[in-house]
Design a protein around this motif. Structure first.
Motif, PDB file in Angstrom:
ATOM      1  N   ALA A  92     -22.120  63.138 -74.701  1.00  5.63           N
ATOM      2  CA  ALA A  92     -20.720  62.771 -74.476  1.00  5.63           C
ATOM      3  C   ALA A  92     -19.788  63.860 -74.996  1.00  5.63           C
ATOM      4  N   TRP A  93     -20.095  64.417 -76.151  1.00  2.00           N
ATOM      5  CA  TRP A  93     -19.278  65.473 -76.741  1.00  2.00           C
ATOM      6  C   TRP A  93     -19.211  66.694 -75.817  1.00  2.00           C
ATOM      7  N   GLN A  94     -20.340  67.034 -75.241  1.00  7.07           N
ATOM      8  CA  GLN A  94     -20.385  68.220 -74.386  1.00  7.07           C
ATOM      9  C   GLN A  94     -19.610  68.040 -73.084  1.00  7.07           C
ATOM     10  N   THR A  95     -19.456  66.807 -72.659  1.00  9.70           N
ATOM     11  CA  THR A  95     -18.665  66.566 -71.444  1.00  9.70           C
ATOM     12  C   THR A  95     -17.188  66.337 -71.768  1.00  9.70           C
ATOM     13  N   GLY A  96     -16.840  66.435 -73.028  1.00  5.88           N
ATOM     14  CA  GLY A  96     -15.446  66.278 -73.440  1.00  5.88           C
ATOM     15  C   GLY A  96     -15.046  64.864 -73.800  1.00  5.88           C
ATOM     16  N   ASP A  97     -16.006  63.927 -73.733  1.00  6.01           N
ATOM     17  CA  ASP A  97     -15.685  62.539 -74.066  1.00  6.01           C
ATOM     18  C   ASP A  97     -15.916  62.312 -75.559  1.00  6.01           C
ATOM     19  N   LYS A  98     -15.032  62.828 -76.361  1.00  7.43           N
ATOM     20  CA  LYS A  98     -15.212  62.758 -77.806  1.00  7.43           C
ATOM     21  C   LYS A  98     -15.088  61.335 -78.339  1.00  7.43           C
ATOM     22  N   ALA A  99     -14.292  60.530 -77.696  1.00  6.25           N
ATOM     23  CA  ALA A  99     -14.143  59.134 -78.129  1.00  6.25           C
ATOM     24  C   ALA A  99     -15.474  58.396 -78.018  1.00  6.25           C
ATOM     25  N   LYS A 100     -16.177  58.622 -76.914  1.00  4.19           N
ATOM     26  CA  LYS A 100     -17.478  57.981 -76.739  1.00  4.19           C
ATOM     27  C   LYS A 100     -18.476  58.512 -77.753  1.00  4.19           C
ATOM     28  N   ALA A 101     -18.453  59.807 -77.998  1.00  4.40           N
ATOM     29  CA  ALA A 101     -19.363  60.399 -78.978  1.00  4.40           C
ATOM     30  C   ALA A 101     -19.159  59.756 -80.345  1.00  4.40           C
ATOM     31  N   LYS A 102     -17.916  59.605 -80.736  1.00  2.00           N
ATOM     32  CA  LYS A 102     -17.605  59.029 -82.042  1.00  2.00           C
ATOM     33  C   LYS A 102     -18.031  57.569 -82.135  1.00  2.00           C
ATOM     34  N   SER A 103     -17.755  56.805 -81.100  1.00  2.99           N
ATOM     35  CA  SER A 103     -18.105  55.382 -81.127  1.00  2.99           C
ATOM     36  C   SER A 103     -19.622  55.187 -81.120  1.00  2.99           C
ATOM     37  N   THR A 104     -20.341  56.101 -80.478  1.00  3.83           N
ATOM     38  CA  THR A 104     -21.797  55.984 -80.397  1.00  3.83           C
ATOM     39  C   THR A 104     -22.446  56.111 -81.772  1.00  3.83           C
ATOM     40  N   LEU A 105     -21.905  56.983 -82.618  1.00  2.00           N
ATOM     41  CA  LEU A 105     -22.500  57.208 -83.942  1.00  2.00           C
ATOM     42  C   LEU A 105     -21.704  56.570 -85.081  1.00  2.00           C
ATOM     43  N   GLU A 106     -20.729  55.752 -84.745  1.00  2.00           N
ATOM     44  CA  GLU A 106     -19.839  55.219 -85.772  1.00  2.00           C
ATOM     45  C   GLU A 106     -20.568  54.393 -86.827  1.00  2.00           C
ATOM     46  N   SER A 107     -21.638  53.720 -86.441  1.00  2.00           N
ATOM     47  CA  SER A 107     -22.369  52.910 -87.416  1.00  2.00           C
ATOM     48  C   SER A 107     -23.066  53.778 -88.471  1.00  2.00           C
ATOM     49  N   TYR A 108     -23.191  55.068 -88.194  1.00  2.00           N
ATOM     50  CA  TYR A 108     -23.801  56.003 -89.144  1.00  2.00           C
ATOM     51  C   TYR A 108     -22.745  56.848 -89.860  1.00  2.00           C
ATOM     52  N   THR A 109     -21.754  57.314 -89.120  1.00  2.00           N
ATOM     53  CA  THR A 109     -20.772  58.249 -89.676  1.00  2.00           C
ATOM     54  C   THR A 109     -19.541  57.558 -90.243  1.00  2.00           C
ATOM     55  N   GLY A 110     -19.365  56.282 -89.935  1.00  2.00           N
ATOM     56  CA  GLY A 110     -18.129  55.615 -90.295  1.00  2.00           C
ATOM     57  C   GLY A 110     -17.010  56.046 -89.367  1.00  2.00           C
ATOM     58  N   ASN A 111     -15.819  55.538 -89.606  1.00  2.00           N
ATOM     59  CA  ASN A 111     -14.723  55.832 -88.677  1.00  2.00           C
ATOM     60  C   ASN A 111     -14.089  57.198 -88.912  1.00  2.00           C
ATOM     61  N   GLN A 112     -14.644  57.953 -89.879  1.00  2.00           N
ATOM     62  CA  GLN A 112     -14.144  59.317 -90.085  1.00  2.00           C
ATOM     63  C   GLN A 112     -15.094  60.362 -89.498  1.00  2.00           C
ATOM     64  N   ASN A 113     -16.182  59.885 -88.895  1.00  2.00           N
ATOM     65  CA  ASN A 113     -16.964  60.680 -87.944  1.00  2.00           C
ATOM     66  C   ASN A 113     -17.659  61.917 -88.519  1.00  2.00           C
ATOM     67  N   LYS A 114     -18.212  61.750 -89.724  1.00  2.00           N
ATOM     68  CA  LYS A 114     -18.867  62.901 -90.350  1.00  2.00           C
ATOM     69  C   LYS A 114     -19.977  62.418 -91.271  1.00  2.00           C
ATOM     70  N   MET A 115     -21.081  63.172 -91.338  1.00  2.00           N
ATOM     71  CA  MET A 115     -22.192  62.772 -92.191  1.00  2.00           C
ATOM     72  C   MET A 115     -23.164  63.923 -92.410  1.00  2.00           C
ATOM     73  N   PHE A 116     -23.913  63.827 -93.490  1.00  2.00           N
ATOM     74  CA  PHE A 116     -25.075  64.679 -93.712  1.00  2.00           C
ATOM     75  C   PHE A 116     -26.322  63.926 -93.258  1.00  2.00           C
ATOM     76  N   LEU A 117     -27.262  64.646 -92.669  1.00  2.00           N
ATOM     77  CA  LEU A 117     -28.586  64.109 -92.377  1.00  2.00           C
ATOM     78  C   LEU A 117     -29.582  64.927 -93.183  1.00  2.00           C
ATOM     79  N   TYR A 118     -30.244  64.264 -94.134  1.00  2.00           N
ATOM     80  CA  TYR A 118     -31.208  64.926 -95.013  1.00  2.00           C
ATOM     81  C   TYR A 118     -32.639  64.668 -94.523  1.00  2.00           C
ATOM     82  N   PHE A 119     -33.444  65.704 -94.449  1.00  2.00           N
ATOM     83  CA  PHE A 119     -34.882  65.569 -94.259  1.00  2.00           C
ATOM     84  C   PHE A 119     -35.521  65.975 -95.587  1.00  2.00           C
ATOM     85  N   TYR A 120     -36.305  65.085 -96.178  1.00  5.68           N
ATOM     86  CA  TYR A 120     -36.827  65.377 -97.506  1.00  5.68           C
ATOM     87  C   TYR A 120     -38.285  64.981 -97.646  1.00  5.68           C
ATOM     88  N   LYS A 121     -38.923  65.564 -98.657  1.00  2.68           N
ATOM     89  CA  LYS A 121     -40.277  65.194 -99.040  1.00  2.68           C
ATOM     90  C   LYS A 121     -40.281  65.000-100.556  1.00  2.68           C
TER      91      LYS A 121
END
Length: 297
Positions: A92-121
């Motif tokens: 969605a982001w690549q097609t310019g639909d940023k609103a859809k991109a944000k809503s798709t990941l909102e349950s992870y990023t919150g409404n401020q649309n930013k997060m770290f993703l950690y891969f750890y061992k």
């Protein structure tokens, strides 16, 4: 027996005197209460010293996306769903639909649309990252992020000073199965994830971003750049992904991100000698400053 009787006699007399002396009893009760109160810190410290198990990765595990559900015949569960959502948001982001991109990941990023993703061992490096991240979120955020954002960006500070969000993937996660279930005898859940459609689509995004992101561009030696590119190569391979763990991805769909991807930086180490300096490094990543700053050369 005479010796024991003689030894006990003073204590018996003292007890009899306490029982017969009314004004002493309230004093003893008050003294006992204060004694208990003043002993609480020592008792707490003593109990805290007991070993109830390993909590080295508690912060990382607090937002862990479980690999349960990823097998050789199925792709489902928390972790896999995240990567499906990630790919949907990226498209969605690549097609310019940023609103859809944000809503798709909102349950992870919150409404401020930013997060770290950690891969750890489970190793010392990741334990240190756990401590630094925990410190940054719960103690250092105001000084290291909020105030620095105002200093660096002034009126635009709000673009960078979002509430902290993160998720994690434990690449060595063991999935409990029945004794006669041999699903994970040869490959782990993460190794099954590596060959899945959703993870490979995610990796394509990471591959595109990694060698064009500010962090990579700012590496100051050719050997550092070579190590970085080797890490990128290895994170998709069953026989070498552990050598590239930890790695951290910054997903940013805020106003600050003007790129064509929802990922803005990828890195495989957190610089610093203490949890405080490592927290500084993570704050720099969040703020796109210092090692993560767009620089003209």
């Amino acid at each position: 027996m005479k010796f024991l009787k003689a030894l006990a006699t003073p204590f018996v007399k003292l007890w009899r005197w306490i029982k017969e002396t009314a004004w002493v009893q309230p004093l003893l009760i008050v003294g006992l209460i204060f004694g208990v109160i003043f002993s609480i810190p020592s008792i707490t410290s003593w109990v805290s010293s007991w070993d109830f198990g390993d909590d080295t990765y508690t912060w990382l595990e607090g937002q862990k996306l479980s690999l349960k559900g990823v097998t050789d015949t199925a792709t489902e569960g928390d972790a896999y769903t995240f990567f499906e959502k990630f790919n949907e948001a990226e498209a969605a982001w690549q097609t310019g639909d940023k609103a859809k991109a944000k809503s798709t990941l909102e349950s992870y990023t919150g409404n401020q649309n930013k997060m770290f993703l950690y891969f750890y061992k489970e190793d010392t490096t990741c334990a240190d990252i756990n401590d630094a991240s925990n410190y940054l979120e719960h103690e250092g955020w105001q000084a290291k992020v909020s105030e620095k954002a105002s200093t660096i960006y002034g009126n635009d500070a709000g673009k960078y000073n979002q509430a902290f969000k993160y998720k994690s993937i434990h690449v060595e996660e063991k999935i409990d199965v029945e004794a006669d279930d041999h699903t994970y005898d040869d490959f782990s859940a993460f190794e099954y994830l590596l060959v899945s459609k959703a993870y490979n689509s995610y990796f394509n995004t990471i591959w595109d971003v990694a060698q064009t992101c500010n962090y990579y561009k700012n590496l100051d030696t050719s050997s550092a750049k070579t190590t970085f590119t080797n890490n990128i190569d290895n994170i998709i391979k069953k026989d070498s992904y552990l050598s590239s763990t930890p790695y951290i991805v910054l997903i940013d769909m805020s106003e600050a991100n003007t790129s064509t991807h929802i990922v803005t930086n990828v890195f495989f180490s957190v610089d610093g000698s203490t949890k405080y300096t490592k927290a500084d490094f993570l704050a720099h990543a969040w703020l796109s400053s210092v090692e993560f700053e767009a620089k003209t050369k």
